[in-house]
Write a protein that holds these residues in place. Sequence first.
Motif, PDB file in Angstrom:
ATOM      1  N   GLY A 121       0.934  -1.345   0.068  1.00  0.00           N
ATOM      2  CA  GLY A 121       0.018   0.028   0.185  1.00  0.00           C
ATOM      3  C   GLY A 121       0.834   1.276  -0.135  1.00  0.00           C
ATOM      4  O   GLY A 121       1.272   1.796   1.260  1.00  0.00           O
ATOM      5  N   GLY A 122       1.212   1.751  -1.358  1.00  0.00           N
ATOM      6  CA  GLY A 122       1.916   3.027  -1.129  1.00  0.00           C
ATOM      7  C   GLY A 122       3.104   2.961  -2.170  1.00  0.00           C
ATOM      8  O   GLY A 122       3.229   2.009  -2.879  1.00  0.00           O
ATOM      9  N   GLY A 123       3.998   3.730  -2.060  1.00  0.00           N
ATOM     10  CA  GLY A 123       5.041   3.840  -2.740  1.00  0.00           C
ATOM     11  C   GLY A 123       4.907   4.110  -4.280  1.00  0.00           C
ATOM     12  O   GLY A 123       3.637   4.911  -4.533  1.00  0.00           O
ATOM     13  N   ASN A 124       5.585   3.361  -5.332  1.00  0.00           N
ATOM     14  CA  ASN A 124       5.249   3.430  -6.458  1.00  0.00           C
ATOM     15  C   ASN A 124       4.620   2.206  -7.274  1.00  0.00           C
ATOM     16  O   ASN A 124       4.167   2.104  -8.384  1.00  0.00           O
ATOM     17  N   TYR A 125       4.109   1.280  -6.346  1.00  0.00           N
ATOM     18  CA  TYR A 125       3.400   0.165  -6.730  1.00  0.00           C
ATOM     19  C   TYR A 125       4.072  -0.701  -7.673  1.00  0.00           C
ATOM     20  O   TYR A 125       3.380  -1.497  -8.407  1.00  0.00           O
ATOM     21  N   GLY A 126       5.459  -0.477  -7.412  1.00  0.00           N
ATOM     22  CA  GLY A 126       6.233  -1.433  -8.419  1.00  0.00           C
ATOM     23  C   GLY A 126       6.437  -2.935  -7.754  1.00  0.00           C
ATOM     24  O   GLY A 126       6.021  -3.065  -6.838  1.00  0.00           O
ATOM     25  N   SER A 127       7.112  -3.818  -8.272  1.00  0.00           N
ATOM     26  CA  SER A 127       6.922  -5.276  -8.006  1.00  0.00           C
ATOM     27  C   SER A 127       8.501  -5.784  -8.164  1.00  0.00           C
ATOM     28  O   SER A 127       8.944  -5.711  -9.430  1.00  0.00           O
ATOM     29  N   ASN A 128       9.061  -6.352  -7.326  1.00  0.00           N
ATOM     30  CA  ASN A 128      10.312  -6.889  -7.165  1.00  0.00           C
ATOM     31  C   ASN A 128      10.375  -8.481  -7.235  1.00  0.00           C
ATOM     32  O   ASN A 128      11.056  -9.181  -7.022  1.00  0.00           O
ATOM     33  N   TYR A 129       8.842  -8.847  -7.309  1.00  0.00           N
ATOM     34  CA  TYR A 129       8.806 -10.604  -7.194  1.00  0.00           C
ATOM     35  C   TYR A 129       9.829 -11.082  -8.305  1.00  0.00           C
ATOM     36  O   TYR A 129      10.057 -10.805  -9.646  1.00  0.00           O
ATOM     37  N   PRO A 130      10.288 -12.196  -7.962  1.00  0.00           N
ATOM     38  CA  PRO A 130      10.060 -12.984  -6.493  1.00  0.00           C
ATOM     39  C   PRO A 130      11.238 -12.624  -5.613  1.00  0.00           C
ATOM     40  O   PRO A 130      11.303 -13.426  -4.557  1.00  0.00           O
ATOM     41  N   LEU A 131      11.757 -11.231  -5.708  1.00  0.00           N
ATOM     42  CA  LEU A 131      13.006 -11.104  -4.858  1.00  0.00           C
ATOM     43  C   LEU A 131      12.435 -10.550  -3.392  1.00  0.00           C
ATOM     44  O   LEU A 131      11.358  -9.751  -3.453  1.00  0.00           O
ATOM     45  N   ARG A 132      13.216 -10.818  -2.674  1.00  0.00           N
ATOM     46  CA  ARG A 132      12.833 -10.134  -1.099  1.00  0.00           C
ATOM     47  C   ARG A 132      13.384  -8.676  -0.995  1.00  0.00           C
ATOM     48  O   ARG A 132      14.266  -8.318  -1.661  1.00  0.00           O
TER      49      ARG A 132
END
Length: 474
Positions: free
Chosen positions: A291-302
């Motif tokens: 919820g927030g930020g730029n709603y990017g995805s780093n999946y599958p990375l932690r």
Amino acid sequence: MGGVSLLVLACVFVAQTLAQSKPHIVFLLLDDLGYNDVGWHNHFNDVLTPALDSLARNGTILEHFYTQPICTPTRAALMTGRYPIRNGMQHATIANSSPWGLPLNETLLSDKLKSLGYATAIVGKWHLGFFKEEYLPLKRGFDQQVGYYGGNENYFFHHAPFDAVKVGLDWHRNETEEGVVENDVGVYSAFLYSKGAVDVIMNHDANRGPLFLYVPFQAVHSPLNDVPPSYCMNPVQFVTNSSRRLNAAHLWCADDVVRNITKALEAKGMLDDTVIVFQSDNGAEHFYSGGGGNYGSNYPLRGIKRQMFEGGVRVASFIFGGKNFRKIIPAGEIRGGLFHVTDWLPTLVTLAGGDPQKGSLPLDGLNQLPFLSENKTVRTEIFHNYDPELMGSNIPTQAAVRVGDWKLIQFYNKTLMLFNVIDDQTESVDLAAKMPDKVKELNATMQKYISEAVPINNKPADLHQTPKIWKPWH
């Protein structure tokens, strides 16, 4: 007559070889782009990057490419070929009202390429300091400049915050504001980038030498203001989360800029002699489900931006070589070896026929041309960063080092975690308790780097009035 013809042909060949010996270089830097947010990584089929995908497929994809965990440190590392701990750039970012920047004793990539005969231009975000004129791009190796000096601003009106309410204009052409209000305010930044970059390419004089064009995008940095309506239509309209859809729309527009740049290079007859580099400055600010930020995805990375988990520092990257540089930068390759943002300076300067170390302070970056051309191992170790000051409760990682397949992370409470990031790229299994000897080995390396860190340059704000226009004030 035959001998003369052969001589002429030989002279033509030599002339062509010399002409091709220095490639044009276009460097594309996305901002806060998630590892998952390019077509060749995307698991959710919810982003559209056809131009980048085409260049990546026809170039060499770098699967273990690493940056710093946040914007300013990455840009400093890129431009100097040195870890930010060497020059005090390792902590956070430069606020517009803060009087500091990348130290002036550093020789930048732009300086080096200019000294090798390159015409140089920056179209986009600087974020390496502007409180004094000598910190501006035109004083640091660039011949042309379009874009903004600070860290973030409105995508349409180019206003950057001074405090919670007040804003100032941060958009410049060759370090002036001439015509900005009349021509640029109200125009979406990617359109201005596209026009600026295409103009640089189409107006490039081949007799002036090769071109270095640095395009550090605004997308997809938060706050994600409105995007031109046409980019919220197919094919991103099916993305159900409205904030995620906005991220995808900004990215689609940025990809169009890449398409326009590539088409301009082709129209100008430069593409065959061009090397194009692409990377993000760090991982996405927030996960897809967050919820927030730029709603990017780093999946599958932690992890996320500002953290030294893989999601904060491992990013999408490739290098594309035009037809005349395919032997050095092969097409259709995926490389799994280590590559760090500091490596671009020695790699690109060597490719341009220069000596990377000449005129520089000692480099941390390595020349990766043997890795690119022949898949030879060049780098076996990366020091991710050491940040002496906590930025916030969600930024627990203070330092990290990678040696071979192993990564050690130090937290601000001095806890250590050990991961095999090849077997466990999600960093879900901490092996520190089971492998104390490996922890000791990596920790010795990490503490050596930490002991070499210089104090941070960060300064508190000393500009205490609302500027109508952001520009040097010292």
